[in-house]
Design an enzyme around this catalytic site. Structure first.
Site, PDB file in Angstrom:
ATOM      1  N   GLU A 291      37.822  39.761  59.228  1.00 45.82           N
ATOM      2  CA  GLU A 291      36.484  40.332  59.371  1.00 45.82           C
ATOM      3  C   GLU A 291      35.496  39.670  58.430  1.00 45.82           C
ATOM      4  OE1 GLU A 291      34.048  44.337  60.238  1.00 45.82           O
ATOM      5  OE2 GLU A 291      36.222  44.409  60.138  1.00 45.82           O
ATOM      6  N   THR A 292      35.922  39.324  57.243  1.00 46.61           N
ATOM      7  CA  THR A 292      35.041  38.632  56.300  1.00 46.61           C
ATOM      8  C   THR A 292      34.574  37.303  56.887  1.00 46.61           C
ATOM      9  OG1 THR A 292      36.088  39.660  54.382  1.00 46.61           O
ATOM     10  CG2 THR A 292      34.921  37.569  54.010  1.00 46.61           C
TER      11      THR A 292
END
Length: 147
Positions: free
Chosen positions: A64-65
């Site tokens: 997700e980062t």
């Protein structure tokens, strides 16, 4: 041709992680190619689950980062921003130590949504996790509004 709309350094991108989950997990963005963003995360006590393997949630945090950072970098932040809609991950191989590397590439860069694929690999190049992240593209004023 590059997909990026922001000319920004890796140092600046990594600076955004100060005092966040990314800093706590040791996530670092390491490379920006024409159509990908790459980063690393250590496999150690910070990212282990009780059996001594890389925690699936840590893999999802890396995915997700990278995906959300990449999505944001494809837009003019004075006009549009991205917010996460959905993420899924398949954990295909365990890792006990070392460093994993994730690479985010766009599958779809639309007017209102983006879809990113994030491959996380071991130091040996084996696939550890494959993730897909869907982002909504929203007007910058939506997130910038107070109230």
């Amino acid at each position: 041709m590059s997909i990026w709309k922001q000319d920004i350094s890796l140092d600046t991108i990594n600076g955004w992680s100060k005092n966040t989950l990314m800093e706590a997990l040791g996530i670092r963005v390491t490379e920006m190619g024409e159509d990908f963003l790459r980063g690393t995360m250590p496999v150690d006590a910070r990212t282990h689950q009780p059996y001594g393997l890389l925690h699936g949630g840590a893999s999802v945090a890396l995915a997700e980062t990278l995906g959300s950072t990449a999505a944001m970098l494809t837009l003019d932040p004075t006009q549009e921003l991205t917010v996460g809609l959905d993420i899924n991950a398949n954990h295909v191989r365990g890792v006990r130590s070392g460093t994993v590397t994730g690479t985010a590439r766009p599958l779809h860069l639309g007017r209102t949504t983006q879809v990113w694929e994030i491959r996380i690999e071991s130091e040996e190049g084996s696939l550890v996790c494959i993730s897909r992240l869907t982002m909504a593209v929203v007007p910058a004023r939506v997130l910038g509004a107070k109230g």
